[in-house]
Enzyme design. Structure first.
Site, PDB file in Angstrom:
ATOM      1  N   GLU A  92       8.027  -8.562   3.224  1.00 54.46           N
ATOM      2  CA  GLU A  92       6.640  -8.156   3.490  1.00 54.46           C
ATOM      3  C   GLU A  92       5.752  -8.534   2.305  1.00 54.46           C
ATOM      4  O   GLU A  92       4.945  -7.754   1.817  1.00 54.46           O
ATOM      5  CB  GLU A  92       6.554  -6.649   3.751  1.00 54.46           C
ATOM      6  CG  GLU A  92       7.424  -6.194   4.914  1.00 54.46           C
ATOM      7  CD  GLU A  92       7.390  -4.694   5.148  1.00 54.46           C
ATOM      8  OE1 GLU A  92       7.334  -4.270   6.312  1.00 54.46           O
ATOM      9  OE2 GLU A  92       7.416  -3.947   4.155  1.00 54.46           O
ATOM     10  N   CYS A 145       3.796   3.653   8.514  1.00 56.25           N
ATOM     11  CA  CYS A 145       2.914   3.792   7.355  1.00 56.25           C
ATOM     12  C   CYS A 145       1.480   3.402   7.679  1.00 56.25           C
ATOM     13  O   CYS A 145       0.535   3.970   7.112  1.00 56.25           O
ATOM     14  CB  CYS A 145       3.445   2.959   6.190  1.00 56.25           C
ATOM     15  SG  CYS A 145       3.767   1.233   6.608  1.00 56.25           S
TER      16      CYS A 145
END
Length: 636
Positions: free
Chosen positions: A329, A425
């Site tokens: 990521e 998240c």
């Protein structure tokens, strides 16, 4: 010329664009996420968040009574019904943070718009959380439920300091909104435990996922307790020092530079490139900038500026997204910005806004507000649907639904927003940013009020009270009715997309801001000419050779197959087009190539026919069912 942002309590949003977005968050997103955290959304991935706090509360009560409590393994990133005992912790190791971010969003929302029922529900959640805290102040449900003996033994992977960070930020927001100190007191007890555990002459560790640095500074600003600022500075200063802490805690020795993923490959003052996990990166860089507010550390400031320069000029999508690769990521190498493989996580764009605000407050320069604006109006808003009940984790710039379904390299690219995520998240992070958008609009010092974002609002500052009437998103027009308390300068950011503008009073330009001297009550109007533009990308970006994007004002536009038919790669934009506004859409001249069924043939120009290309704001894509989308179009 350091400045302080204006607290949300002194800002009342009244904006034709942002009122609607904030109301969507208040009426739909926050209540929906409340249900998701309680695992009551049919067909959505389970959160386990509230369930974990209930379990941890039972463990805390049992320990207080002196009862024997079972121990379960702490050896995975994700705990599911298939790999752990039903009584053990469930979800990802950072699951606690979802509810903390939700409470932070609730706090901001309550400041903006009191809501007794929402406050009641949130206070019930606060009670559940506080019941889970151990007597020494520790509060992380993974370790409380599974194994108290493993506390702070795997800082690299298991997110205790990250969860603390979100606890602290949520606690401050909730306290300011309600006056209820329970969560704030819980955060302070946990902070005290952290300060007594880490530092010079103590454990020399730091979090694998940064945010504790920002949170400790916020607690320092809330309480004046210097130990919080000192521990935040310790975490920043210790990161990347050798021997690597992550080697020490895992009993290994790394060869060469390690831990780019955690931005722990070098001491922070030696870092000049954004690397590793993009969210972690911008959270660290924001923490570094926070430390700079209370020091004159030239090396640290240079590191922040160099990292910002690297992001802005070599690693930033036109939509304000960052993080080009699914691998880790992460930020990729310079100028690697693929469109159809982009990661561009919603949380990363939000973290970039955090970093931008802090850099602007350290040294006002319009480049920071320009990037923040691009991220907010495009990638951040793209992260939620128009009904507030589904979300993007990843925000690509090109989508072919068939590839998303069939190509494992592109499975992270979703062609429709998701109801929720086991790793959730982004949705509560998005809610907390939008609910606090006013804090990113203004800052001041003794001599100047800065306008970084043009958000219609009523604002109280030390220098003046003023009313901002803004049609910025639609037309670029803004006016300020000012009640001055003393002579000061009003500094207006000149947007980078604006080639022509007018301001009603004399001004001087510096670092992209127009400074207007205010000596009495007055009105200032500004108009930033908003027109559609074709934007090229550096030819160092391989993915965009021969292509261009379309913008208008703060918005990036895209094409969808819902409006233009399948195979968007066949579209060619006329670079001399005269754009026509049609409601939310821009209409451009171009061509559509005729598909060639033969795989290979002698070179010749493809046949094509004139067509109208229909474009609309990127943040609104994907709200009309599954279809293709592209930001960049081939140009003639």
């Amino acid at each position: 010329m350091r400045t302080n942002h204006i607290s949300l309590e002194k800002i009342k949003i009244s904006d034709p664009f942002w009122n609607g977005v904030q109301e969507l968050v208040r009426r739909e997103v926050i209540p929906y996420q409340y249900e998701a955290l309680h695992d009551r959304i049919e067909g959505a991935e389970k959160s386990y968040c509230i369930e974990n706090f209930v379990k941890a509360g039972r463990v805390a009560a049992a320990l207080k009574r002196g009862d024997t409590v079972p121990v379960y393994p702490v050896d995975k990133w994700q705990y599911t019904d298939d790999n752990c005992d039903k009584n053990a912790f469930h979800g990802w190791v950072f699951q606690d943070s979802d509810v903390y971010k939700w409470l932070e969003a609730v706090g901001y929302s309550l400041i903006n718009h009191p809501d007794s029922e929402l406050e009641r529900k949130a206070k019930e959640v606060v009670g559940i959380i506080c019941a889970a805290q151990l007597e020494n102040g520790y509060l992380d449900t993974l370790y409380i439920i599974n194994d108290r003996s493993k506390v702070f033994t795997n800082l690299r992977d298991f997110h205790e300091l990250y969860c603390f960070g979100h606890l602290a930020e949520g606690a401050v927001s909730f306290y300011h909104a309600t006056g209820d100190r329970r969560l704030l007191d819980a955060a302070l007890r946990f902070a005290d435990l952290i300060c007594s555990t880490f530092g010079e002459g103590k454990k020399r560790g730091y979090g694998g996922h940064e945010i504790a640095e920002m949170a400790l500074v916020k607690l320092y600003e809330e309480t004046g307790e210097k130990r919080y600022l000192e521990t935040a500075a310790f975490f920043v200063n210790e990161r990347g020092q050798k021997p690597y802490w992550f080697d020490t805690e895992h009993g290994v020795v790394s060869k060469g530079e390690a831990y780019h993923y955690n931005q722990a490959h070098r001491p922070v003052r030696q870092q000049d490139e954004a690397v590793g996990h993009a969210v972690r990166g911008v959270y660290l860089y924001s923490g570094m900038a926070d430390i700079l507010r209370y020091s004159d550390d030239a090396e640290l400031y240079t590191a922040c500026k160099n990292i910002w320069e690297n992001i802005e000029n070599k690693k930033l999508y036109i939509t304000g997204g960052i993080g080009a690769t699914v691998d880790g990521e992460a930020f990729s190498f310079n100028y690697d910005l693929p469109n159809d493989l982009a990661y561009s996580e919603t949380c990363a764009a939000i973290g970039l806004v955090f970093f931008a605000r802090r850099m602007a407050e350290l040294s006002p320069d319009s480049r920071y507000g320009n990037v923040a604006e691009r991220a907010i109006y495009n990638t951040v808003l793209s992260g939620m649907s128009e009904d507030g009940k589904s979300f993007f984790y990843v925000n690509p710039l090109e989508v072919n639904p068939e590839a998303s379904h069939k190509d494992s390299r592109k499975r992270h690219i979703k062609s429709v927003r998701q109801k929720w995520f086991a790793c959730a998240c982004c949705p509560p992070n998005l809610a907390r940013l939008i609910s606090s958008i006013g804090e990113y609009a203004y800052s001041e010092n003794e001599s100047t009020v800065f306008v970084h974002q043009y958000v219609g609002s009523e604002v109280q500052t030390d220098n003046a009270d003023f009313s901002v009437k803004s049609d910025y998103a639609a037309s670029g027009r803004v006016s300020f009715d000012i009640s001055a308390k003393r002579p000061f300068a009003l500094a207006l950011r000149i947007p980078e997309w604006c080639g022509e503008y007018s301001i009603s009073q004399p001004f001087t330009l510096k670092d992209g801001y127009a400074y207007i001297e205010i000596t009495d009550c007055t009105t200032v109007t500004a108009e930033f000419k908003t027109e559609a533009k074709i934007i090229r990308c550096s030819n160092r970006v391989r993915a965009n050779i021969g292509k261009a994007a379309v913008t208008k004002g703060p918005f990036v536009y895209c094409a969808e197959s819902a409006d233009n038919g399948e195979n968007l790669q066949m579209l060619v934009l006329d670079s001399d087009t005269e754009f026509v506004q049609d409601g939310e859409f821009l209409i451009a001249d171009g061509w559509r190539e005729t598909p060639q069924n033969r795989l290979y043939s002698d070179y010749c120009e493809a046949d094509r026919t004139p067509c109208k290309i229909k474009l609309h704001p990127y943040y609104r894509w994907g709200n009309r069912g599954e279809n293709e989308m592209t930001v960049y179009l081939r140009t003639d």
